[in-house]
Design a protein around this motif. Structure first.
Motif, short mmCIF file in Angstrom:
data_model
loop_
_atom_site.label_atom_id
_atom_site.label_comp_id
_atom_site.label_asym_id
_atom_site.label_seq_id
_atom_site.Cartn_x
_atom_site.Cartn_y
_atom_site.Cartn_z
N CYS A 132 0.85 -1.20 0.00
CA CYS A 132 0.00 0.00 0.00
C CYS A 132 0.89 1.25 0.00
O CYS A 132 1.80 1.38 0.81
CB CYS A 132 -0.90 -0.01 1.23
N LEU A 133 0.60 2.16 -0.90
CA LEU A 133 1.43 3.37 -1.04
C LEU A 133 0.89 4.57 -0.26
O LEU A 133 1.36 5.68 -0.43
CB LEU A 133 1.55 3.77 -2.51
N CYS A 134 -0.15 4.33 0.57
CA CYS A 134 -0.77 5.46 1.30
C CYS A 134 0.26 6.40 1.92
O CYS A 134 0.12 7.62 1.83
CB CYS A 134 -1.67 4.94 2.42
N ILE A 171 1.65 8.58 -0.65
CA ILE A 171 0.61 9.45 -1.20
C ILE A 171 0.32 10.61 -0.24
O ILE A 171 0.17 11.76 -0.66
CB ILE A 171 -0.66 8.62 -1.48
N CYS A 190 0.15 2.96 -7.53
CA CYS A 190 0.06 1.81 -6.65
C CYS A 190 -0.42 0.60 -7.46
O CYS A 190 -1.45 0.66 -8.11
CB CYS A 190 -0.91 2.09 -5.51
N LEU A 202 -1.84 -1.97 -6.56
CA LEU A 202 -3.10 -2.55 -6.10
C LEU A 202 -4.30 -1.68 -6.48
O LEU A 202 -5.44 -2.12 -6.40
CB LEU A 202 -3.07 -2.73 -4.58
N PHE A 203 -4.02 -0.44 -6.89
CA PHE A 203 -5.10 0.54 -7.17
C PHE A 203 -6.05 0.03 -8.25
O PHE A 203 -5.63 -0.31 -9.35
CB PHE A 203 -4.49 1.87 -7.61
N CYS A 210 -7.46 -3.29 -4.73
CA CYS A 210 -7.92 -2.24 -3.82
C CYS A 210 -8.95 -1.33 -4.50
O CYS A 210 -8.62 -0.63 -5.46
CB CYS A 210 -6.72 -1.42 -3.34
N GLY A 224 -5.98 -0.08 1.89
CA GLY A 224 -5.40 0.98 2.72
C GLY A 224 -6.45 2.05 3.02
O GLY A 224 -7.47 2.13 2.35
N MET A 226 -8.15 4.54 0.48
CA MET A 226 -9.25 4.08 -0.36
C MET A 226 -10.54 4.01 0.43
O MET A 226 -11.63 3.97 -0.12
CB MET A 226 -8.90 2.70 -0.95
N CYS A 281 -7.01 8.08 -2.80
CA CYS A 281 -7.25 6.92 -3.67
C CYS A 281 -8.74 6.79 -3.99
O CYS A 281 -9.11 6.51 -5.13
CB CYS A 281 -6.75 5.64 -3.01
S1 SF4 Z 1 -4.79 2.01 -3.92
FE1 SF4 Z 1 -5.19 0.97 -1.98
S2 SF4 Z 1 -3.34 -0.16 -1.53
FE2 SF4 Z 1 -2.83 1.37 -3.10
S3 SF4 Z 1 -2.12 3.16 -1.96
FE3 SF4 Z 1 -4.31 3.44 -2.29
S4 SF4 Z 1 -5.25 2.58 -0.43
FE4 SF4 Z 1 -3.14 1.81 -0.48
#
Ligand code: SF4
Lengths: 365, 88
Positions: free
Chosen positions: A314-316, A319, A329, A331-332, A336, A343, A346, A353
């Protein structure tokens, strides 16, 4: 004066955007630090009005997003205790702790978790459930803290003995000083949070402007407010000035809300606080002062906050510092999404996110 | 958590007020508001507390400065600097 329609004039917005376009001579990056600004920028479609070359990046101003995994774990441990009922703002309920479960999971397993609109609702719960221990989970910045202080004071006046606050209240200036004190960061100006500023006052940003030569402008939340604030920021940059200016004078004064400030000073004192992605920042949190400790959940209920790792991948954290954008990210949008958040960025409606996802933005801006 | 839109005061009690936005009414606390509102005033509300009572004159000045900036008038620079001085 209705204070809304007047500030939703599309012609005025277009003219301000045109003035902005004329004034900007080279690419600039502006950080909008407040989650409500992030949401307002996306929801109003303001991005399409901004000149190419003016980039808006989000900062650490979404209260749920900066709540550390360690704190979420502690909230979960508390909610799992028999006889405990926790009261929380809605956004927090779906934020995953370090093991991926949230207060929403805990509730489906039988924990007493109530979503409240105001900290005062916690007092009502305590009155209605005298046999239970009611804990309000305090997250938020300067705008939320005075209300929490008023609630604790009311609990003491009423002599409630089954109401507690788990405070993770945070103040905005310490992380901003840390962020802009880092010579590596590449942000040219700061759009200061409108309603935090209503409490602390526009003059509070003076040290950022003076020490780090950072143009700071307080802005409101209508498109014209944001455009005017951006125009003032770009003018400062073009003219080589770094000052604090206020584009939201109908709500924010230089000194702020003194009534709220004095109540907060009576009830709370500064403490070191852990932020998601930013680590522990000295003096950036608030805890209850000695006369109010009888309402401190951590002290009275023996809740421990043990350090925890953030969700992998998770890049929160990046960010929240304006160092990465959601589409970077991996997972975006795949693993996610707002319905399966990994995270906190989101989860919260104020999270970057979630704003990117809901307004389905590519990374082209 | 933070509602950006001002709500209008319909009724005032000791510590609380009833406010309305688009036909929806809500009770808010007045413990921390900077200026106690009267019925008809608009307030900024955050998590169940009124935090600021708006003033029509301030709002008009705010709007006028925006219009001047939109028109590219440089008068603003002078006004700006004054605001700036009062901040220091
Ligand atoms: S997309 Fe999800 S996992 Fe990726 S930074 Fe945002 S909250 Fe974290």
């Amino acid at each position: 004066m209705k204070y809304v329609d007047e500030f939703r004039d599309q012609g005025l917005a277009r003219d301000l955007a045109a003035a902005l376009d004329r004034t900007l001579t080279r690419p600039r990056r502006i950080m909008e630090v407040c989650g409500t600004h992030t949401m307002a920028v996306f929801r109003s479609g303001l991005r399409s009005l901004l000149p190419e070359g003016l980039e808006l990046v989000s900062g650490p101003g979404c209260p749920v997003c900066v709540t550390s995994a360690a704190h979420v774990d502690a909230f979960l441990a508390l909610a799992g205790r028999p006889g405990v009922r926790v009261a929380t703002f809605g956004d927090l309920i779906r934020v995953p702790g370090s093991d991926g479960t949230s207060l929403a999971h805990a509730r489906s397993q039988g924990a007493q978790v109530e979503v409240v609109y105001s900290p005062m609702d916690g007092l009502t719960l305590a009155r209605n459930h005298p046999d239970e221990t009611v804990v309000f989970l305090g997250v938020g910045f300067e705008t939320t803290t005075p209300g929490v202080a008023a609630t604790v004071r009311a609990a003491r006046q009423e002599g409630l003995s089954n109401f507690f606050v788990f405070t993770t209240q945070k103040t905005m200036m310490p992380p901003l000083m840390a962020l802009f004190g880092d010579p590596d960061q590449s942000i040219d100006g700061l759009l200061c949070p409108g309603h935090v500023s209503a409490i602390i006052g526009a003059a509070a940003y003076g040290p950022l402007a003076e020490r780090y030569h950072l143009p700071c402008v307080v802005g409101g939340f209508e498109p014209v407010d944001i455009l005017q604030a951006l125009l003032l920021l770009v003018r400062q940059l073009e003219e080589g000035r770094s000052e604090v200016e206020n584009a939201y004078t109908r709500v924010v004064s230089p000194a702020g809300n003194l009534q709220a400030q004095s109540l907060v000073a009576e009830v709370f004192e500064p403490v070191d606080m852990e932020w998601r992605g930013l680590g522990v920042i000295p003096g950036s949190g608030l805890q209850l002062r000695a006369p109010y400790r009888a309402y401190d959940a951590q002290e009275c209920l023996g809740v421990e906050v043990v350090s925890a790792t953030e969700v992998r991948g998770c890049l929160c954290g990046r960010i929240l510092q304006g160092r990465a954008r959601p589409p970077e990210c991996p997972l975006f949008g795949s693993r996610c999404t707002p319905s399966t958040p990994i995270g906190p960025c989101m989860v919260s409606s104020e999270g970057t996110c979630s704003a990117y996802y809901n307004y389905s933005l590519s990374d082209s801006n | 958590m933070c509602l950006a839109v001002p709500m209008q005061v319909r009724e005032i009690n000791d510590w609380s007020a009833v406010v309305e936005l688009e036909g929806i009414q809500r009770e808010v606390r007045l413990d921390i508001v900077d200026r106690r509102p009267v019925v008809g005033d608009y307030v900024i509300v955050h998590a169940g507390f009124a935090i600021h009572t708006l003033d029509a004159e301030e709002a008009k000045t705010n709007l006028r400065l925006m219009q001047e900036m939109a028109d590219g008038l440089d008068v603003l620079d002078g006004l700006d600097r004054q605001d700036q001085d009062s901040l220091q």
